[in-house]
Design an enzyme around this catalytic site. Structure first.
Site, PDB file in Angstrom:
ATOM      1  N   HIS A 128     -21.505  51.127-128.313  1.00  0.00           N
ATOM      2  CA  HIS A 128     -21.723  49.777-127.783  1.00  0.00           C
ATOM      3  C   HIS A 128     -20.415  48.997-127.835  1.00  0.00           C
ATOM      4  CE1 HIS A 128     -25.962  49.765-127.043  1.00  0.00           C
ATOM      5  NE2 HIS A 128     -26.214  50.299-128.212  1.00  0.00           N
ATOM      6  N   LYS A 133     -32.394  37.767-130.552  1.00  0.00           N
ATOM      7  CA  LYS A 133     -32.016  36.885-129.441  1.00  0.00           C
ATOM      8  C   LYS A 133     -33.248  36.148-128.907  1.00  0.00           C
ATOM      9  CE  LYS A 133     -30.298  37.244-124.728  1.00  0.00           C
ATOM     10  NZ  LYS A 133     -30.243  38.209-123.644  1.00  0.00           N
TER      11      LYS A 133
END
Length: 919
Positions: free
Chosen positions: A129, A580
């Site tokens: 990532h 999130k």
């Protein structure tokens, strides 16, 4: 009794001494290269850092922070050694010594511990990532510097050796400086694969012997018999996985060809590891027939290998050294795929003497070990052959398992194209109702026939999925299934998202028929990511497990793994999107509840073990935290012994960048999973007394977090008060930062979301909403919560991590970044909301803990203080750069703005180095 040493003072004294040594060397290098202005403004050398304006300041500070990180890592390792010397192996929390000691004190028998260890399987999965802000070549220079730093700690170096060491350090620092820090081009998938291969080839095989020896020594120190660990299979299993070359969720560059090349390279390097260790073994096993008689059965085995190899057998250079001769013959049987140009698969015409699977090599190593024992050389069998056997057991002929991850929406598009091309439906799959989907899938999954001929094209998504699956099928046919992990479905939201994968697998030859229907050759794994999906996950999983094709597939996988009847279903849980989506408290509490319920589903469905795969990132808001604390915090009964977890971005280098640190972190995983599995098998209260309070706290916290995100102007504030726009130009990973390119919160990936808030020192994803959540409780409830901190590891872990995030934030810097916001009214409104929650969170945490963080966590405080002043210099520079860069972009100075971009990206790298976390 003599008091223990003051480890905190000793550690910081060593840290400051080593840091000054490296920084003095760095200053000398910069001065020699004509950068005296930079040398005069380096941190930690006693000079003022007020307003340096030297060119390349960001690069100098980035290197300086990397040196600090290295020194901290080295000091921590030395303190672990000192604690063990003073207090024994049990002194270090989370290691084998402390875990075995704790289990012994609880009255757990060695038989129960040994039984648990035989069932343990731990698998770190290395991903790429975009959270690694350093160039790949820079990481290599860091590793070289760490080794030199290790030499600096030696007390008995002669003056000439010290001068030579200083020269070597300065040369390494000059290489680092001349290399530069920023990525001029985005790394390719090949770059990311090379980085992961470094750890899989150079680090992990080298630390396995030390890892096993740590267990043996802790076992002995606890007072137990070392012979308990000798039988094959007694040691807990560790395996490795990777997503590089397999994770195609939102990454169009991961094609079928990339996956094929990745599987090839993994196999090539696995065989290279085996070959190099076998060659080293030939140098050790020089036992001659003059000193000992080889067993007759062993000699017969040598002759059998020679006959099988025929003309391919190596010349008999070691006839009077039969053990060495045997290893020569074993080497000759390794498949010839140990060069980059060799094929990864075993072609149909491969020589019949070649090993077809690593199990055959393991069998020969067992023969070799037994022959040494029969000759009275059991010590050599344990010291020379056992480590090699362990390497082959762990890495096989595949090195690491490659997972294949794709989004459920992408699968839906692929299925729509497949149905359209076959004439079955012109309607898009996402327009079907769930009952319609399930009826169709249930009917189709009773038939082995594919929809289309393998050469037919159905559309871009269908071709991409089927092309990848056909690569997997081909690899499995020639090399077996060990090198391939699972088919992971991200954003799993309904049962049909999982069953659709079976249908796509059938089309590509990944399904087999049996008397009652079909079964899938690879595990299909749901990934529950958002809060809503985590809440719905248990019902989806139950329905999935009850499907005949799933039950048949799980039974086949159990048979293949040598555990017939012991069914195991893997489930991945994501930390990033849930955070999130709802903030830190709601995310962690939802994950905790989901794991309990998912584990219960497995129990209810016939005792199926759930292997959790934790998609953790490098920051608290994305699931990071001390390994042993994380394991202790898992819900009771959720860990049976199998555990996978992602290691992402910069955490790979931090945890595994050098052998000593790698061994320590892997020990924490193995020892922690073993101890936790033993504890979870014992009776326990699955519902802590404070659980209902967490429900109330979580709801209030989520409400406050969502209120912030829904505040008018919030997205504009985030866009201007953080460097998110600069991050979108960065070159820190091969994946795009947005899923579709639309500038919306939903489209923005969780990684740049966290990265941007951390860069501007808000750390909002790691703490926001906590204060409101606690404040929603009444006095009695707050007191109950405070009492529960002592007894509930999950609550302690959650609040400690939140406290760390809050401590890492900086209100003054938040205000300075907010000065970039063009709308003054919106700026003041957002800051007042954020600061009000910050104040409330600080007060509520202190109230629960009974004392301020500064009094309870002195080591963390000193670490933050050490970084504070030089970080402030970098933040001021970044704010100035952002202001000028944005102004140029809005006034038509695009060309000049582009020329500024490297300096801006360098400031991002430098701050990331200073914070030690990105996303």
């Amino acid at each position: 009794m003599k008091p223990p040493p003051d480890y905190l003072s000793i550690g910081f004294d060593r840290l400051e001494r080593d840091l000054r040594f490296l920084m003095e060397c760095f200053a000398e290098v910069l001065s020699d290269l004509g950068h005296g202005d930079l040398a005069a403004h380096l941190p930690w050398l006693g000079q003022a850092l007020d307003r340096p304006a030297a060119a390349r300041l960001g690069l100098a500070y980035s290197v300086a922070f990397q040196l600090l990180n290295m020194v901290e890592e080295h000091a921590a390792a030395r303190m672990r050694v000192l604690r063990e010397q003073s207090e024994g192996m049990r002194a270090e929390r989370g290691t084998w010594g402390s875990q075995l000691s704790r289990l012994g004190e609880l009255g757990v028998s060695t038989a129960d511990i040994l039984a648990a260890m035989r069932h343990v399987r731990v698998e770190p999965v290395l991903t790429a990532h975009p959270t690694e802000a350093k160039r790949l070549s820079v990481l290599a220079h860091h590793r070289a510097l760490y080794l030199l730093l290790d030499q600096n700690g030696e007390r008995d170096l002669a003056p000439s050796e010290r001068r030579s060491l200083r020269s070597a350090v300065k040369a390494a620092l000059e290489r680092l400086w001349r290399t530069g820090e920023i990525l001029l081009e985005k790394p390719t998938l090949a770059d990311e694969r090379r980085n992961v291969l470094h750890y899989l080839v150079e680090i992990f095989p080298a630390v396995l012997p030390a890892l096993d020896e740590r267990l043996r020594q802790a076992w002995i120190e606890t007072g137990w018999k070392p012979a308990d660990l000798d039988p094959p299979g007694a040691l807990p299993r560790i395996r490795f996985g990777t997503w590089v070359g397999g994770d195609r969720d939102g990454h169009p560059g991961v094609t079928a060809d990339v996956t094929r090349e990745t599987l090839r390279e993994l196999r090539v390097h696995a065989l290279g590891v085996a070959r190099s260790q076998l060659l080293a073994l030939t140098e050790k096993l020089s036992l001659s027939t003059w000193m000992q008689e080889p067993p007759a059965g062993f000699v017969a085995r040598i002759h059998a290998h020679e006959d099988a190899l025929g003309a391919a057998a190596p010349r008999p250079l070691h006839r009077d050294e039969p053990w060495r001769r045997f290893v020569d013959l074993v080497l000759a049987r390794l498949p010839e795929t140990d060069s980059p140009t060799a094929p990864a698969s075993v072609p149909p015409g491969a020589p019949p003497f070649e090993y077809r699977a690593s199990a055959e090599l393991l069998a020969d190593l067992d023969v070799l070990g037994e022959a040494l024992c029969e000759a009275g050389a059991g010590r050599l069998a344990r010291s020379d052959v056992a480590p090699l056997r362990r390497t082959v057991e762990v890495f096989g002929f595949h090195l690491a398992q490659l997972d294949i991850r794709q989004n459920s929406v992408f699968h839906g598009k692929a299925l729509s194209q497949l149905l359209g091309a076959s004439g079955l439906s012109a309607e898009a799959w996402d327009e079907w109702s769930e009952p319609e989907r399930l009826r169709f899938l249930g009917r189709e999954l009773r038939s082995p026939r594919p929809f289309l001929h393998p050469s037919a094209s159905a559309g871009p998504e269908a071709d991409a999925v089927l092309g990848c699956y056909r690569v997997l099928a081909s690899h499995m046919e020639s090399c077996g299934s060990n090198g391939i992990g699972s088919l992971i479905v991200s954003m799993t939201r309904r049962l049909s998202d999982l069953l659709a994968v079976y249908l796509l697998a059938r089309e590509a030859g990944l399904m087999q028929s049996h008397r009652d229907g079909l079964m899938c050759l690879l595990p299909v794994v749901p990934l529950f990511e958002t809060i809503e999906d985590l809440e719905a996950g248990p019902d989806i999983l139950r329905s999935f497990i009850e499907q005949p094709v799933t039950r048949a597939s799980l039974a086949m996988h159990a048979d293949r793994a040598g555990r017939p009847g012991q069914l195991l279903q893997q489930v991945m849980v994501g930390y990033s999107d849930s955070n999130k989506d709802g903030g830190i408290v709601a995310s962690q509490w939802t994950l905790h509840k989901a794991q309990s319920r998912l584990a219960q589903v497995g129990h209810d469905c016939g005792g199926i073990e759930i292997r959790f795969f934790h998609g953790r990132g490098g920051t608290v808001s994305r699931g990071a935290g001390p390994t042993h604390r994380f394991l202790e915090a898992l819900p009771h009964g959720s860990l049976g012994g199998h555990l996978r977890l992602t290691e992402q971005g910069e955490t790979i280098a931090q945890k595994y960048g050098n052998p000593a640190t790698a061994a320590y972190n892997l020990e924490l995983l193995l020892a922690g999973v073993t101890a936790t599995a033993v504890m979870h098998a014992l009776p326990g209260d699955p519902v802590p007394v404070a659980a209902p309070l967490l429900e109330k706290l979580s709801a209030a916290s989520r409400g406050a977090y969502r209120a912030l995100l829904d505040t008018e102007g919030f997205l504009a504030f985030h866009r201007e008060a953080t460097p998110i726009d600069a991050l979108e130009h960065s070159r820190i990973g091969s994946r795009p930062s947005r899923r579709t390119g639309e500038p919306s919160l939903a489209d923005l990936r969780a990684i740049p979301w966290v990265f941007s808030w951390n860069q501007a020192r808000y750390y909002i994803p790691g703490w926001y909403g906590t204060g409101s959540g606690i404040a929603a409780l009444d006095e009695t409830e707050i007191a109950t919560l405070a009492d529960s901190l002592r007894d509930w590891p999950f609550l302690r872990y959650l609040l400690t991590n939140i406290e760390s995030s809050l401590a890492s934030s900086d209100r003054d810097l938040m205000t300075e970044y907010a000065s970039l916001v063009s709308d003054p009214a919106m700026r003041e409104r957002m800051l007042s909301i954020i600061f009000a929650e910050w104040d409330l969170t600080e007060r509520m945490l202190e109230r629960l803990r009974g004392a301020p963080m500064t009094a309870r966590r002195p080591r963390m405080l000193r670490t933050l203080q050490l970084r504070a002043e030089p970080l402030r210099v970098l933040h001021h520079q970044q704010i100035a750069l952002l202001r000028e860069w944005r102004e140029l972009k809005t006034t038509g100075g695009e060309a000049e703005a582009d020329r500024m971009l490297p300096d801006l990206l360098l400031s991002i790298n430098a701050i990331a180095s200073g914070l030690r976390t990105t996303g």
